[in-house]
Every structure is written in C-alpha cells, then in structure tokens.
Design an enzyme around this catalytic site. Structure first.
Site, mmCIF file in Angstrom:
data_model
loop_
_atom_site.group_PDB
_atom_site.id
_atom_site.type_symbol
_atom_site.label_atom_id
_atom_site.label_comp_id
_atom_site.label_asym_id
_atom_site.label_seq_id
_atom_site.Cartn_x
_atom_site.Cartn_y
_atom_site.Cartn_z
ATOM 1 N N GLU A 132 38.200 26.750 25.825
ATOM 2 C CA GLU A 132 37.941 25.518 25.073
ATOM 3 C C GLU A 132 39.010 25.391 24.005
ATOM 4 O O GLU A 132 39.844 26.287 23.829
ATOM 5 C CB GLU A 132 36.534 25.539 24.464
ATOM 6 C CG GLU A 132 35.424 25.497 25.508
ATOM 7 C CD GLU A 132 34.045 25.330 24.888
ATOM 8 O OE1 GLU A 132 33.968 24.964 23.718
ATOM 9 O OE2 GLU A 132 33.053 25.583 25.584
ATOM 10 N N HIS A 252 32.693 16.158 16.325
ATOM 11 C CA HIS A 252 33.130 16.441 17.688
ATOM 12 C C HIS A 252 33.976 15.277 18.171
ATOM 13 O O HIS A 252 33.570 14.110 18.074
ATOM 14 C CB HIS A 252 31.931 16.656 18.608
ATOM 15 C CG HIS A 252 32.296 17.379 19.866
ATOM 16 N ND1 HIS A 252 33.065 16.800 20.861
ATOM 17 C CD2 HIS A 252 32.026 18.639 20.286
ATOM 18 C CE1 HIS A 252 33.236 17.676 21.831
ATOM 19 N NE2 HIS A 252 32.616 18.802 21.519
ATOM 20 N N ARG A 301 39.292 21.236 17.185
ATOM 21 C CA ARG A 301 38.543 19.983 17.137
ATOM 22 C C ARG A 301 38.984 19.043 16.022
ATOM 23 O O ARG A 301 39.011 17.825 16.213
ATOM 24 C CB ARG A 301 37.052 20.294 16.990
ATOM 25 C CG ARG A 301 36.474 20.878 18.256
ATOM 26 C CD ARG A 301 35.019 21.232 18.096
ATOM 27 N NE ARG A 301 34.490 21.718 19.357
ATOM 28 C CZ ARG A 301 33.271 22.189 19.525
ATOM 29 N NH1 ARG A 301 32.449 22.235 18.500
ATOM 30 N NH2 ARG A 301 32.861 22.615 20.699
ATOM 31 N N HIS A 362 28.926 16.577 14.176
ATOM 32 C CA HIS A 362 28.523 17.575 15.166
ATOM 33 C C HIS A 362 28.040 18.877 14.547
ATOM 34 O O HIS A 362 26.937 19.328 14.830
ATOM 35 C CB HIS A 362 29.697 17.845 16.097
ATOM 36 C CG HIS A 362 29.404 18.827 17.184
ATOM 37 N ND1 HIS A 362 28.371 18.654 18.078
ATOM 38 C CD2 HIS A 362 30.014 19.996 17.537
ATOM 39 C CE1 HIS A 362 28.347 19.663 18.933
ATOM 40 N NE2 HIS A 362 29.329 20.496 18.618
ATOM 41 N N ARG A 397 35.198 25.061 12.574
ATOM 42 C CA ARG A 397 34.664 26.019 13.549
ATOM 43 C C ARG A 397 35.484 26.030 14.836
ATOM 44 O O ARG A 397 35.805 24.987 15.393
ATOM 45 C CB ARG A 397 33.219 25.646 13.878
ATOM 46 C CG ARG A 397 32.586 26.500 14.963
ATOM 47 C CD ARG A 397 31.177 26.052 15.247
ATOM 48 N NE ARG A 397 31.126 24.740 15.859
ATOM 49 C CZ ARG A 397 30.747 24.507 17.115
ATOM 50 N NH1 ARG A 397 30.409 25.516 17.892
ATOM 51 N NH2 ARG A 397 30.708 23.288 17.590
#
Length: 856
Positions: A132, A252, A301, A362, A397
C-alpha cells in the site's frame, strides 16, 4: 450573553445501577477485544467487562479493507518497516514506539491468526502479501480480498463469545470515575434500550481502557461509522488527561464520491486498489501523480490527498477518478469483492468505468497521549487504538499500521495492568502498603451539554474550514462557529444526542486550537498560508488539556520524552539541583548503549512475559550511598513505571557490607534489563561519595572544606558533583561560565596576571574572578586587583602557611595539586579554606553494590 465554557463533565442523571469489574474496556474493535482477551488469558480469575456503543461486531475495525502491515517476508526487515513509518510520519513519530510496533508486530499478528483470524493465502498456503502507499515492501496481509477488518472482527467476537468476558452493548460511555487519590475508578455510561441494565449506570473497575476508535463524525463526510463521535478523546480531556497532535487528521484520498451534498459515512476505496496497480486520473484521463512523488500513485496518503485537492482546484472539478479498468472482472470479483459490490450499488462498474473519488476524513493520527504501555496521565486510565496517540503515526499514518498498532499496544496494556495487579498482591517489599482503588468520589466539576441541533453545523464548519485545506482565515471562522455553538437559548436535556454533540464540540475545539497554532504544512496538516514544512519552529507536538478556565495548549519539542519518573523522584532531583528532564535524557542515552532493537535477548528468552519478582539492592562493601533516587528512576524509566522501589536508606548515609539499600518489585524482564544501568550510576556515585567522605574525615575540625573540580566524566558532571555533596564535600564552579578562573595559559596570553585580571573584569563586570598562582610573588599583585579567591597550585605545606599569613583573610584560598589523603590534614591546618581534589570525580573507585533477585 455569556458563552459557557466547554463542560468538564457531562450533565447526566445519577447512576441507577452499578457493576464491578477488574478491568473495563470501552470499545469493541481490534484494540479493545484483543486487550480483553489477552488480559483474560493472563488472569483467568479476573472479571473483564467490555462496553460497546453498538453491538459487539460494530465499530471501525470491521470497515478496514486494506489489511495489516507486518514484517513476514524473509526479505523484509523491521528496520525497513520502521524507516517507511518514520518517513510517512514526517519527523514526528516517536521512534521508540515505532520500534515496538515493528518488532513486536509479527508475533502479535501470529497470535491473532492462532486465535482464529483467517487471512488470504496463495496456492502453497503461504500468506499473500501486498503493498500500500508508503510501503517499499510487500508486507500487507489481507482477508477476503478487501474485507480484512470484517474477518478480524469476526474472529475476535467469536473468541470473546467463547470466553468468560462480560459484554454490555448499546452503551455510550459518559465520564471517568476517580477515587480520592485521583486514580481511575471506573466509568459512568448510558445503556440505550431496555433490559436488566438500562439508563445511566456505573462500572467500578481497577483499570479503565479507552478503545473507542476515532472521531471522523466531527466532519460532514467521513469513512468512519456513525458511532465515531470522539467519545474517548472528549472523556479523556474532561478527566484531566492530555491530548496530543489532534490537528493531524488523515483524509483518505480515495473515498467514493457520492455527490456534493453527500454527508455521513462514505464508502472507502482501499489503498490496496492502488497497491495492485490502479492509478489516479482527472476527468480528461490524465494521470497526475507522476512527478509528485517518487512512489507516484503509491505515495503516502497525505501526499496523494493534497495532489487530488490541487488537481481539483486547478480544473474546477469536485472529484477525481481512480482507474482500475485494466484489472478485469475476475480480479475485481476475487481480490476486491466488497468494493466491487459497493461500486455497482452506486451505479459504477469499475470494470468499464473509472471510480469517482475525493478525500474524506478517515483517521486521527493524534489522540490521547500515552506512553509505551498505553498509560495516560491519569493513573489507572489507559488508551489504545485510534483514540490514543502512541507516537507511532507522527504527522501521518502509514497505511495498514493502525490495526497492527491496536494489536501490539493492546497486548502491552494487558501485560501492564496484570503486572500492576501482581505487584499489588504478591512479592511486595516488606512493610510496603498496597491499596485497592478507593471508592469513587463526588465529582463537583462544572457540568454542561451542547444543543444536539448544533451537530450538523459543527460538521459542516469543520469540513469547510478545517479539513484538507486550511488557513488562518478558514480556521478562525470555524473557531468562531464552535464558540457560538456552546450557547443555547433553551435548556438541553441529557440524552444520547446531546452527549454526542458535546463530545463532538469538545474534540472539534481542541483540533481547531492546534490547527490554528501550527503555522506550517506537515503530513496530514496542510496550511495554504504556510505551505512549507518548518522544522526550525514546528518540529514538535501540541498538547491540549481542559481545565475550568478552558483549553490550554503546550508546545513540546519532538524528542523530549516524558521523564516517566515517579513524582517523588522528580522532586528529589529538583531539590538536589538536578534537572529531571536531563536525567531522563541520560537514562535514554545509556540504555540505548545497552539495549538495541532486539531488546534484552537473554531475559526475553529465559523469563516469561508475565513473571514478576522482587530484588534487593545490596551493599557489598562499607561506604557512603549516593544515587538511590537515580537508580529508582532508571527502574521506573525502563519499565515505564511498572517497577516499584522502596528505599531503606537515604543518599549521604553510610551503609555497611550486607545492608539492603533498596528493594524493587515488578516485571522480572524489566528488572534485569534495568539492572546494569541502575548499578553503573549507583556504584559510581556511591564511590565518589565514599571517597569524598574519607577526605572530609581527614580534615575534620580544621575549618577547611573538601571540594571538587571540573575533572568529571562527560555528561555526568552534575551527578558527580551531587555525589561530592552527599559525601560531605562542596562544589566548585559547574562550568566555564559560572566564574572566571585565570590560569597560567591565560596569564601568558594576556601578558601578565594583573593584565589578565583586568581584562576579565572589564569584559564581565560583576562576575566572580578566581586566579590560580604557582608562586608566592604572584599573590600580592592579584590581591591588589581585587581577587576574591586565589588558587594555590602545587604549593608545599610551608608555602601554603606563608601564603595564608600574607593574604591575612583578604581572599579565600584553595590548595590544589599534589594532595594526598595522608597529607590532607597537614594542608588543612595551614589555614587554607579549601582543598580541591580532582580525584574525587575522575578516579574514585566504584563502591561494590549488587542486585540480588529473590526468586519465587
């Protein structure tokens, strides 16, 4: 009109029922249920109670699509996972916390699998690993393609159902109960519905764990479920705990865009879709991530969310697209069945159409500030999962670290609570009094509620002015709106809607306070008016607390960790002229030399995780004790407060061979890990104090005093000078800035002793000036200039006596150089004021002190 303060307590009826528990866990996601199960396994006789706002299977965990990040590939390493996490956190990760995550994570994941969680495997039965955003290795395990959270939740719920853990569903936690000593003693809560327990009640417990999830509902559009109203963060603030880095809300980048007016929970398009090769395009079909970041569409992100927002602004569009048409129908159905179904439900076939996406709230990287064992600033109150700020995420994160964080730190909290309980019931030092938590006391803090009708207004303002794009102007407008939301023209009835609205307002106010203050762009905090990262001013954390006067904020430079020292130790150090923060930094430096990333491998291999013991710190020789407070501080620092010490003597007292100086009780692993650093300090400082005591005894009755010099070990000067005081000596200057000391090289450079004296006096008027001389004829010129203290270097006893008569009290005199214990009394009897003994600090032999484990 008077604007009411943010309430420190929710207005609610008195509890109509009460239950008892050893541990109450508030929340039923991966963090809460893992903790409950782990603690129940450590202490099968304990009563563990889980309180959840919806049904046990609800909450944020079940919505997690992507997976869990852990180092399982032999080609991968914890160091690489740590590096990826630190990069994503943009300078604000607590490296110690990240190291815990990446080293303890794989074993915690395997225990989850052993508990029944089934992850996707390949044809050979090996776990499938994917990537990811922000990860440079394939290290994400997943389940059901894109239903990882649902599988994790299923396994944990099943395990709880097969255990003796008690569950209260449909229960909204209200406030923390405390005892007379300020410790957590339980919670009040409201059970929504009718049954054996309904309405407002109380759970009395020895330990309270907040695992309440996120606060996404503070925004109008979010991936969070409707129950995510920041209840845990708000409760912690009202209870007196500190909230850290709340401005870092992760948006997100790829949330299914349902239209301009859509509010509430929005469908998430997992980052794993990009991990499998999907790309971002605009309405013209142009890819725009190339050149933005080295990882392009797999960038962290915050980078992707900002790039989407920039492209939207450039093109005037209200969304972008995620293109995975090249996957084909088979891959969509097997790898991402949940997302595929959601897309079809909303009229988009991802096999033939790009998916409309836009950023939405998110994940909260900040939260209730905790240490490495999940402890907040309120004794007995813990926090775990998204509600907590462990320091793992920093300013942003890294994808799929959140479920892993819940696993790892839940297990650590369970072990900590168990160790605390074990230390309180067995193995305590003789004479130590252990008390169970007291009765909850009456809470007289000001109570209040917010009108529930303000909820959509709060959410709308937060989405407009405090979301991905922020500025001083937009945040000021939000702050103004939040202030107005506190006032209501009608009495507000206590109910679920008003309690949630109050929590949302409390959390939003803290978030906006921090976001307005942080005048830079970093991670998931993007200020349009301060578009650059500013390490010079903002490489640090923003801590918010709530008092009767309102919210206060403190800037804490990054890397300045809490001392984690017992309050009495901090007080003693301060009274001794030592800085507790500097002492804690010394502990960290010395422990880093001793304990690498793998930990104390011998103790880890030979000692069970839950084992506790008592050890005695014993003198092996006669001497003066010094450094007991420091040793206690080391034991507390290593164990994050889990090791408890009882001192039987005081610094400066004499001890005989065989005397027990201190007993320490707690986790055996921590005890042995801390042993060498604690004894290094204790034996060294006690050696200095013992040697100083011999010199002091040698000159007793003469009027002369023994003092030290700057001949100290690097980094230990303050501690070594403290040891001299414990031995009965006195300190000379601490540094080159405290006083001027003119020595032979200064005299040569200045052209004479009188010239050197005048130069110092002219440059630093008012500063004490000392002069070192090595001949009798130098004394009179120095006295003529006004010297307050003269250091007689390598003078014989006869020369010292002559110097004393010559000075005749006009200046203080110190004898240095060539001194021995045998000659000390003769020197002192000449009438000098001080004997300077450099050997005290640079060559004193250590006093033999050992740590003896009692065993079971």
């Amino acid at each position: 009109m008077t604007i009411p303060a943010i309430p420190q307590r929710l207005t609610a009826p008195d509890p109509g029922w009460t239950v008892e528990a050893d541990v109450v866990v508030v929340g039923s996601g991966i963090a809460g249920l893992t903790l409950a199960l782990r603690y129940a396994g450590l202490d099968p006789e304990a009563k563990v109670l889980v309180v959840t706002k919806d049904v046990l299977s609800s909450g944020s965990t079940r919505w997690a699509q992507g997976g869990i990040a852990a180092v399982l590939d032999p080609q991968d390493t914890p160091a690489e996972h740590l590096s990826d996490t630190l990069i994503a956190g943009v300078g604000l990760c607590d490296e110690a916390a990240v190291r815990v995550l990446v080293t303890e994570g794989p074993a915690a994941l395997r225990r989850l699998i052993a508990a029944g969680a089934r992850f996707d495997t390949d044809e050979s039965g090996e776990l499938q690993l994917t990537r990811e955003g922000g990860h440079r290795r394939n290290r994400i395990v997943h389940a059901g393609g894109d239903a990882t959270g649902a599988e994790v939740q299923r396994a944990l719920v099943q395990a709880v159902g097969e255990s003796a853990i008690e569950v209260i569903e449909h229960a909204l936690v209200l406030d923390l109960l405390k005892d007379a000593e300020g410790r957590a003693a339980g919670v009040t809560l409201h059970v929504m519905g009718e049954g054996e327990r309904d309405g407002v009640g109380a759970v009395r417990a020895r330990a309270v764990v907040l695992a309440t999830g996120g606060m996404g509902q503070v925004y109008a559009a979010t991936t969070n479920p409707v129950v995510s109203t920041g209840d845990g963060v708000a409760l912690a603030l009202r209870a007196g705990a500190t909230v850290r880095d709340l401005e870092f809300v992760q948006f997100h980048p790829t949330v299914f865009w349902l239209g301009e007016e859509a509010t509430g929970q929005q469908p998430l398009i997992s980052e794993a879709v990009r991990g499998e090769g999907a790309v971002l395009i605009d309405a013209e079909g142009t890819r725009f991530m190339a050149g933005v970041h080295e990882l392009a569409d797999l960038a962290p992100r915050d980078v992707v969310a900002k790039a989407i927002m920039r492209r939207m602004r450039e093109t005037g569009a209200d969304h972008m697209y995620l293109d995975a048409r090249h996957f084909g129908e088979e891959k969509w159905r097997t790898r991402f069945p949940t997302i595929y179904a959601v897309c079809l439900e909303h009229g988009v076939d991802p096999v033939t159409q790009p998916i409309p996406v836009a950023p939405a709230a998110h994940y909260a990287s900040g939260g209730v500030r905790v240490d490495l064992y999940g402890r907040t600033g309120v004794p007995g109150l813990y926090a775990c999962g998204e509600v907590a700020c462990t320091g793992v995420h920093g300013a942003n994160r890294l994808a799929s670290n959140s479920l892993l964080e819940g696993l790892v730190f839940a297990e650590r909290i369970a072990a900590d609570i168990h160790a605390e309980r074990q230390a309180g019931s067995a193995g305590a030092p003789a004479g130590t009094v252990r008390r169970a938590p007291g009765e909850p006391v009456t809470d007289d803090r000001p109570a209040g509620l917010v009108d529930p009708r303000t909820r959509p207004r709060i959410q709308a303002h937060m989405s407009r002015g405090a979301s991905v794009l922020r500025s001083q102007e937009s945040l000021a407008e939000v702050a103004k709106a939040l202030l107005a939301a506190r006032w209501t023209p009608v009495a507000v009835e206590p109910c679920t809607e008003s309690w949630e609205a109050t929590n949302l307002l409390t959390v939003a106010s803290a978030l906006v306070l921090a976001a307005r203050s942080r005048e830079e762009t970093r991670g998931s905090h993007w200020r349009e008016d301060f578009s650059r990262q500013n390490d010079a001013w903002w490489l640090g954390h923003l801590d918010v607390t709530l008092t009767v006067e309102g919210m206060t904020m403190t800037y804490v430079p990054h890397g300045r960790r809490a001392t984690v020292l017992p309050p009495q130790v901090e007080t003693e150090l301060t009274e001794a002229g030592l800085d507790p923060v500097a002492v804690a930094a010394l502990f960290e430096t010395t422990l880093n030399e001793d304990v690498q990333a793998q930990g104390d491998v011998t103790s880890l291999a030979t000692i069970p995780a839950g084992q506790t013991d008592t050890a005695d710190v014993v003198a092996r020789a006669d001497g003066v004790v010094c450094g007991l407070a420091l040793a206690e501080g080391v034991f507390s620092y290593v164990s994050q407060g889990r090791l408890k010490a009882e001192r039987l003597v005081k610094d400066g007292e004499r001890a005989a061979k065989g005397d027990v100086l201190m007993t320490v009780t707690g986790p055996t692993r921590d005890l042995l890990t801390a042993e060498r650093t604690a004894l290094n300090l204790l034996t060294h400082l006690s050696g200095i104090a013992t040697l100083t005591g011999r010199w002091v005894q040698a000159v007793a009755g003469t009027g002369a005093r023994i003092r030290d010099s700057r001949k100290t070990l690097p980094g230990l000067r303050a501690l070594e000078k403290y040891a001299v005081r414990c031995g009965g000596g006195v300190n000379h200057r601490m540094s080159l800035s405290d006083a001027a000391l003119i020595k032979d090289n200064h005299v040569v450079a200045a052209g004479g002793v009188a010239e050197a004296f005048r130069a110092v006096r002219d440059a630093y008027p008012g500063l004490p000036i000392e002069v070192e001389v090595d001949r009798i004829d130098q004394i009179e010129p120095v006295l003529a200039e006004g010297a307050e203290e003269i250091l007689l270097d390598n003078f014989s006893v006869d020369q010292l006596a002559l110097a004393v008569r010559l000075v005749d009290g006009r200046a203080r005199l110190e004898s240095s150089g060539g001194l021995t214990l045998e000659s000390a009394r003769d020197v002192a009897e000449t009438g000098v004021d001080y004997l300077a003994v450099g050997a005290l600090t640079h060559s004193a032999p250590a006093l033999d002190i050992a740590l003896d484990l009692r065993g079971n």
